[in-house]
Design an enzyme around this catalytic site. Sequence first.
Site, PDB file in Angstrom:
ATOM      1  N   ARG A  28       0.857  -1.190   0.000  1.00 36.72           N
ATOM      2  CA  ARG A  28       0.000   0.000   0.000  1.00 36.72           C
ATOM      3  C   ARG A  28       0.891   1.237   0.000  1.00 36.72           C
ATOM      4  O   ARG A  28       1.916   1.284   0.699  1.00 36.72           O
ATOM      5  CB  ARG A  28      -0.905   0.026   1.232  1.00 36.72           C
TER       6      ARG A  28
ATOM      7  N   GLU B 232      -3.721   7.682  -4.303  1.00 37.97           N
ATOM      8  CA  GLU B 232      -4.259   7.176  -5.573  1.00 37.97           C
ATOM      9  C   GLU B 232      -5.653   7.762  -5.755  1.00 37.97           C
ATOM     10  O   GLU B 232      -6.369   7.941  -4.765  1.00 37.97           O
ATOM     11  CB  GLU B 232      -4.359   5.642  -5.534  1.00 37.97           C
TER      12      GLU B 232
ATOM     13  N   HIS C 148      -1.189   0.278  -9.709  1.00 35.47           N
ATOM     14  CA  HIS C 148      -1.821  -0.610  -8.709  1.00 35.47           C
ATOM     15  C   HIS C 148      -2.466  -1.823  -9.405  1.00 35.47           C
ATOM     16  O   HIS C 148      -3.661  -2.063  -9.252  1.00 35.47           O
ATOM     17  CB  HIS C 148      -2.853   0.179  -7.876  1.00 35.47           C
TER      18      HIS C 148
HETATM   19  N1  NAI Z   1      -0.621  -4.066  -5.328  1.00 38.60           N
HETATM   20  C1  NAI Z   1      -1.618  -4.901  -5.318  1.00 38.60           C
HETATM   21  O1  NAI Z   1      -2.279  -5.092  -6.324  1.00 38.60           O
HETATM   22  C2  NAI Z   1      -1.938  -5.673  -4.082  1.00 38.60           C
HETATM   23  C3  NAI Z   1      -1.581  -5.217  -2.834  1.00 38.60           C
HETATM   24  N2  NAI Z   1      -1.874  -5.949  -1.716  1.00 38.60           N
HETATM   25  C4  NAI Z   1      -1.462  -5.426  -0.411  1.00 38.60           C
HETATM   26  O2  NAI Z   1      -0.548  -6.328   0.175  1.00 38.60           O
HETATM   27  C5  NAI Z   1      -0.851  -6.464   1.547  1.00 38.60           C
HETATM   28  C6  NAI Z   1      -0.362  -7.793   2.049  1.00 38.60           C
HETATM   29  O3  NAI Z   1      -1.123  -8.843   1.483  1.00 38.60           O
HETATM   30  P1  NAI Z   1      -1.154 -10.274   2.180  1.00 38.60           P
HETATM   31  O4  NAI Z   1       0.212 -10.814   2.303  1.00 38.60           O
HETATM   32  O5  NAI Z   1      -2.119 -11.092   1.437  1.00 38.60           O
HETATM   33  O6  NAI Z   1      -1.714  -9.936   3.596  1.00 38.60           O
HETATM   34  P2  NAI Z   1      -1.646 -10.827   4.882  1.00 38.60           P
HETATM   35  O7  NAI Z   1      -2.608 -10.246   5.845  1.00 38.60           O
HETATM   36  O8  NAI Z   1      -1.748 -12.267   4.536  1.00 38.60           O
HETATM   37  O9  NAI Z   1      -0.162 -10.584   5.431  1.00 38.60           O
HETATM   38  C7  NAI Z   1       0.295  -9.380   5.933  1.00 38.60           C
HETATM   39  C8  NAI Z   1       1.488  -9.665   6.812  1.00 38.60           C
HETATM   40  O10 NAI Z   1       2.033  -8.412   7.247  1.00 38.60           O
HETATM   41  C9  NAI Z   1       2.418  -8.564   8.589  1.00 38.60           C
HETATM   42  N3  NAI Z   1       2.560  -7.282   9.285  1.00 38.60           N
HETATM   43  C10 NAI Z   1       1.630  -6.593   9.989  1.00 38.60           C
HETATM   44  N4  NAI Z   1       2.191  -5.487  10.522  1.00 38.60           N
HETATM   45  C11 NAI Z   1       3.488  -5.484  10.131  1.00 38.60           C
HETATM   46  C12 NAI Z   1       4.580  -4.594  10.371  1.00 38.60           C
HETATM   47  N5  NAI Z   1       4.459  -3.510  11.137  1.00 38.60           N
HETATM   48  N6  NAI Z   1       5.773  -4.903   9.805  1.00 38.60           N
HETATM   49  C13 NAI Z   1       5.930  -6.011   9.041  1.00 38.60           C
HETATM   50  N7  NAI Z   1       4.934  -6.887   8.823  1.00 38.60           N
HETATM   51  C14 NAI Z   1       3.726  -6.625   9.341  1.00 38.60           C
HETATM   52  C15 NAI Z   1       1.336  -9.463   9.176  1.00 38.60           C
HETATM   53  O11 NAI Z   1       1.775 -10.084  10.388  1.00 38.60           O
HETATM   54  C16 NAI Z   1       1.111 -10.450   8.065  1.00 38.60           C
HETATM   55  O12 NAI Z   1       1.944 -11.577   8.185  1.00 38.60           O
HETATM   56  C17 NAI Z   1      -2.377  -6.302   1.608  1.00 38.60           C
HETATM   57  O13 NAI Z   1      -2.786  -5.856   2.881  1.00 38.60           O
HETATM   58  C18 NAI Z   1      -2.631  -5.278   0.550  1.00 38.60           C
HETATM   59  O14 NAI Z   1      -2.588  -4.020   1.136  1.00 38.60           O
HETATM   60  C19 NAI Z   1      -2.485  -7.168  -1.808  1.00 38.60           C
HETATM   61  C20 NAI Z   1      -2.852  -7.655  -3.021  1.00 38.60           C
HETATM   62  C21 NAI Z   1      -2.653  -6.940  -4.260  1.00 38.60           C
HETATM   63  O1  LIG Z   2      -6.302  -7.157  -3.326  1.00 38.62           O
HETATM   64  C1  LIG Z   2      -5.824  -6.057  -2.968  1.00 38.62           C
HETATM   65  O2  LIG Z   2      -5.597  -5.756  -1.793  1.00 38.62           O
HETATM   66  C2  LIG Z   2      -5.499  -5.054  -3.990  1.00 38.62           C
HETATM   67  O3  LIG Z   2      -4.721  -4.174  -3.776  1.00 38.62           O
HETATM   68  C3  LIG Z   2      -6.211  -5.170  -5.293  1.00 38.62           C
HETATM   69  O4  LIG Z   2      -5.625  -6.056  -6.162  1.00 38.62           O
HETATM   70  C4  LIG Z   2      -6.349  -3.820  -5.911  1.00 38.62           C
HETATM   71  O5  LIG Z   2      -7.366  -3.827  -6.845  1.00 38.62           O
HETATM   72  P1  LIG Z   2      -8.584  -2.795  -6.769  1.00 38.62           P
HETATM   73  O6  LIG Z   2      -9.405  -3.214  -5.632  1.00 38.62           O
HETATM   74  O7  LIG Z   2      -8.045  -1.450  -6.480  1.00 38.62           O
HETATM   75  O8  LIG Z   2      -9.247  -2.961  -8.083  1.00 38.62           O
END
Ligand code: NAI
Ligand SMILES: O=C(O)C(=O)[C@H](O)COP(=O)(O)O
Length: 390
Positions: free
Chosen positions: A211, A240, A257
Site C-alpha cells: 500500500r 491514488e 496498482h
Molecule cells: N498491489 C496490489 O495489487 C496488491 C496489494 N496488496 C497489499 O498487500 C498487503 C499484504 O497482502 P497479504 O500478504 O495477502 O496480507 P496478509 O494479511 O496475509 O499478510 C500481511 C502480513 O504483514 C504482517 N505485518 C503486519 N504489521 C506489520 C509490520 N508492522 N511490519 C511487518 N509486517 C507486518 C502481518 O503479520 C502479516 O503476516 C495487503 O494488505 C494489501 O494491502 C495485496 C494484493 C494486491
Molecule cells: O487485493 C488487494 O488488496 C489489492 O490491492 C487489489 O488487487 C487492488 O485492486 P482494486 O481493488 O483497487 O481494483
Amino acid sequence: MASLRIVADENIPLLEAFCGDLGPLTRVNGRNLDRDQLKEADVLLVRSVTRIDQALLAETPVRFVGTATIGTDHVDIPWLEAQDIAFASAPGCNASSVVQYVLSVLSLFLQRSERRTLDGLTVGIIGAGNVGGRLVRVLSGLGVTVRVSDPPLESIGADFPFAPIDDVLACDVISLHAPLLRDGPHPTWHLLDRQRLARLRGGQLLINSGRGAVVDSLALLERLQQTDPPLVVLDVWENEPTPVPELLDRCWLATPHIAGYSLEGKSRGTEMIARALRQWAGLSMTPAMEGLLPPPPVSGLQFTAQCAPLDALHRALMTCYDPRDDDARLRKLFTSAVSTGQSSGPSFDRLRKEYPVRREPTSLSVSVADTGGNTEAARLLSRAGFTVST
Ligand SMILES: NC(=O)C1=CN([C@@H]2O[C@H](COP(=O)(O)OP(=O)(O)OC[C@H]3O[C@@H](n4cnc5c(N)ncnc54)[C@H](O)[C@@H]3O)[C@@H](O)[C@H]2O)C=CC1
Ligand SMILES: O=C(O)C(=O)[C@H](O)COP(=O)(O)O
C-alpha cells in the site's frame, strides 16, 4: 430465499455468473459511490477504491459488505461489526499475481545490474503473510538469501528467516508486503519514513506493491533527488489515483496498482466473496472459477541445453508478464494528462478498468523437452511457479 438487491463495483469480474441468481445486480463506479446509490441495496460488493464506513452506509438497508480484495484498509470493520453488518474479504486471492509481479521486476533488475547468478543476492521482505510468505518460499527455492521483518509473525514463533528491520532494509532488494495499519501495536503508516529512506543507497532496489502510504512518498521523492539514490519500483501510491508526478518521473518502473491484476487473481477474489455471500444467504456455491476462465494461450517457449538457466527464467517471466508494458502505458497517459493540465486520476483509473488479460505462471506450461534437457532451467522454472511437465 427473498431476492437480494446487490450493488457492485463495475470492475468485479464474473459476478453475474456467481451471483446472478440472487437478485437484481446494479453496477456502479466504486471510486464515486455515494449513499444515495445504496438506498435500495441489501448487499454491497466493492474493490479497494471504495471507503466503507458510517458516512457511506448509515441509514441504508445494506446488511452484507464484501470486498474482492486482499487489503481491507478501506473498510471500517469495527463499525460494520457494531452495526451487525456481515463482512467478507478475499484473503490471498491475488497473492500469486503479486509474487509474479515482484519476480518479473526482480528479473529485470538482475538484467539491468548484469548479475549472472542469484548467488549472493539478498532480498528483504517486509510482511510475510499470503503474499510475502509465498515470495519467501519462492525466492528461497531459487537459492536467494531472504531476510524477513514481520513482528506479529515473529512474536508467535512462525518459521521465517526473521531479522531486525534495519538489516532487512540493507538487502540488495527490499519488497514491501505489510498491510496499511494506522494504529495498533505494529503500525505501518509511513513505516519507511525519512530516516529509514535516508539509509537506502544506489544499487539497492525498493519495490512497493503493498500500500502506498507504507512509504512516506514526499520523503521518498526527496531521497530520489539526492545523490546515490536507490532504484524504486512503485505499484501503489499515496493519494491514488493522483500520485505526485515528480515521484512517478523518478521511479525506475511505475505501475497503476495492478500487481494483483492477473485474470486468476481478480476472478478468485470474486469467487471468494460470492461464496461468502451465498453462505450468508443460506445458498450453496454452484460454478467454480476454473470453469469460467478461457484456456491460457499456448506459450511456444523453447530453450536449448546451452541456455543460461537465469536467461530461461527471464524469458518465461517476461512471456507471462512484463512490467515495462504497464510502466509505458502509465507514463504515456499520465504525461499527457499533466501536460494538458488535467487530473491524472481518470487516466490512472482507466488503465485499471481496461487492464489487458494477464495469466499467472501456473498457466504457462513448459515441458522438459522444451527446455532442451536443461535440468537447471527446468528446476528454476518450476520453483518460480511455472508448470513444467516431463
Ligand atoms: N498491489 C496490489 O495489487 C496488491 C496489494 N496488496 C497489499 O498487500 C498487503 C499484504 O497482502 P497479504 O500478504 O495477502 O496480507 P496478509 O494479511 O496475509 O499478510 C500481511 C502480513 O504483514 C504482517 N505485518 C503486519 N504489521 C506489520 C509490520 N508492522 N511490519 C511487518 N509486517 C507486518 C502481518 O503479520 C502479516 O503476516 C495487503 O494488505 C494489501 O494491502 C495485496 C494484493 C494486491
Ligand atoms: O487485493 C488487494 O488488496 C489489492 O490491492 C487489489 O488487487 C487492488 O485492486 P482494486 O481493488 O483497487 O481494483
